[in-house]
Design a protein around this motif. Structure first.
Motif, PDB file in Angstrom:
ATOM      1  N   ARG A  49       3.049   1.144 -15.178  1.00 24.68           N
ATOM      2  CA  ARG A  49       3.624   1.625 -13.917  1.00 24.68           C
ATOM      3  C   ARG A  49       2.557   1.657 -12.817  1.00 24.68           C
ATOM      4  O   ARG A  49       2.259   2.696 -12.229  1.00 24.68           O
ATOM      5  CB  ARG A  49       4.248   3.011 -14.101  1.00 24.68           C
ATOM      6  N   ARG A  69       9.593  -9.069  -5.615  1.00 22.61           N
ATOM      7  CA  ARG A  69      10.222  -8.012  -6.411  1.00 22.61           C
ATOM      8  C   ARG A  69       9.341  -6.761  -6.436  1.00 22.61           C
ATOM      9  O   ARG A  69       9.838  -5.632  -6.332  1.00 22.61           O
ATOM     10  CB  ARG A  69      10.458  -8.532  -7.831  1.00 22.61           C
ATOM     11  N   LEU A  70       8.034  -6.947  -6.553  1.00 25.10           N
ATOM     12  CA  LEU A  70       7.117  -5.807  -6.561  1.00 25.10           C
ATOM     13  C   LEU A  70       7.172  -5.049  -5.236  1.00 25.10           C
ATOM     14  O   LEU A  70       7.104  -3.815  -5.208  1.00 25.10           O
ATOM     15  CB  LEU A  70       5.689  -6.284  -6.847  1.00 25.10           C
ATOM     16  N   GLU A  72       9.761  -4.701  -3.385  1.00 28.01           N
ATOM     17  CA  GLU A  72      11.009  -3.938  -3.369  1.00 28.01           C
ATOM     18  C   GLU A  72      10.889  -2.611  -4.109  1.00 28.01           C
ATOM     19  O   GLU A  72      11.545  -1.629  -3.743  1.00 28.01           O
ATOM     20  CB  GLU A  72      12.132  -4.774  -3.986  1.00 28.01           C
ATOM     21  N   ILE A  73      10.043  -2.571  -5.139  1.00 21.59           N
ATOM     22  CA  ILE A  73       9.929  -1.340  -5.924  1.00 21.59           C
ATOM     23  C   ILE A  73       8.667  -0.548  -5.578  1.00 21.59           C
ATOM     24  O   ILE A  73       8.327   0.417  -6.258  1.00 21.59           O
ATOM     25  CB  ILE A  73       9.973  -1.640  -7.437  1.00 21.59           C
TER      26      ILE A  73
END
Length: 345
Positions: A49, A69-70, A72-73
């Motif tokens: 994480r 994608r990274l 977005e999170i």
């Protein structure tokens, strides 16, 4: 609690120690740092994480899309290249490009100002991507205190120690199905003019590797030196292993084949470094104050660059190699190159 950072390691032979040194510094600053192989780029997300993942590039579709994608999170993304001694401006621009519009990058660490300018010219916005020149962290191992574990006591070897570094990463494609090279160069040839005749470059590299053995034989037959043969991590090692296996025993006595382990002790403890046309090992040797020579083969533009002409003693024939080695060992400071090398670095 400190931030969690994952550094992805591409080539363990070449990159692991540099990544470990970066991790050491970050941990002293309070971060929690983990090193993992590049292939584990997806697995590190659930495993650690992380707050930040450091890649060596985002020049493949799966990595570029994953960086989006990274974002977005909420995971930060950084790039620290492992190969950036690029003299061809087309290659530098291509290797510094944005792969697609989905690429997200918070920090781009460059080896030099030329690369930084290419990154910005390629569309990375300094408002969203911090672009910094950090140099090559691996070079820290040539300076105190990080060079101390690798340095041997002075006079630790009876014969002059010659380090011969090869760089024939394309040669073995001549001995594999043609489609393997076609796939490798498919995108490069479309964007880099010097790479359009990639098969010609492969053939030149293959011929040069064969020619290298003539130079090496000249050194061994002189029976004056301890010789360390160091191939590039991307080379086909069996080529050299098979050749060495067939040598007469007396020629092997003072020859050491060193495909594994760090390059740092080899350079720090040699008396003369010999590279093959353009190679980062010559620059690394300058940092250590070591005399350098370069073997010249076909002057193919993919391997021989005008930017380093005149910065090393060049040798074009096996017949002249030993006498040139003797001259350089007699005057190892090579003062005629000092100013130009410092400017180049």
């Amino acid at each position: 609690m400190g931030k969690t950072i994952v550094i992805l390691v591409d080539n363990k032979r070449r990159d692991l120690r540099g990544a470990a040194l970066i991790a050491h510094h970050l941990q002293r600053m309070g971060a929690n740092v983990f090193l993992e192989p590049l292939e584990a780029y997806r697995a590190v997300l659930p495993a650690y994480r992380p707050d930040l993942i450091v890649f060596n590039h985002l020049l493949a579709s799966h990595l570029a899309n994953y960086s989006g994608r990274l974002r977005e999170i909420g995971v930060k993304v950084a790039v620290l290249p492992n190969e950036s001694l690029l003299y061809n401006p087309d290659v530098m621009r291509f290797n510094s490009r944005r792969y697609n519009d989905n690429v997200h990058l918070d920090v781009y660490c460059c080896w030099n100002e030329i690369q930084r300018q290419c990154v910005l010219q390629n569309g990375y916005d300094p408002k969203t991507t911090r672009v910094e020149v950090v140099g090559n962290p691996k070079f820290d191992f040539y300076f105190p205190p990080w060079n101390q574990p690798y340095k041997e006591p002075a006079g630790n070897h009876a014969r002059p120690r010659i380090l011969l570094c090869t760089n024939f990463c394309l040669a073995n494609y001549k001995e594999t199905p043609r489609e393997v090279a076609d796939k490798l160069f498919d995108i490069w040839r479309k964007h880099i003019p010097a790479y359009r005749d990639y098969w010609g470059a492969i053939e030149a590299n293959h011929r040069s590797r064969a020619r290298l053995l003539e130079f090496l034989m000249a050194i061994l037959k002189a029976n004056r030196y301890e010789v360390i043969l160091r191939p590039h991590p991307g080379e086909h090692f069996p080529f050299y292993e098979n050749w060495i296996r067939q040598l007469e025993p007396e020629l092997k006595t003072h020859l050491h084949f060193a495909p594994d382990g760090p390059i740092y002790p080899l350079i720090l403890n040699c008396d003369l470094e010999i590279s093959c046309e353009t190679c980062t090992t010559a620059l690394e040797s300058w940092l250590c104050g070591k005399p350098t020579m370069e073997l010249v083969f076909e002057r193919h533009p993919m391997f021989y660059h005008k930017e380093v002409v005149g910065l090393n003693v060049e040798c074009e024939t096996p017949e002249s190699l030993v006498s040139e080695i003797e001259r350089q060992l007699a005057n190892p400071s090579q003062p005629e190159f000092r100013a130009a090398r410092e400017q180049h670095i």
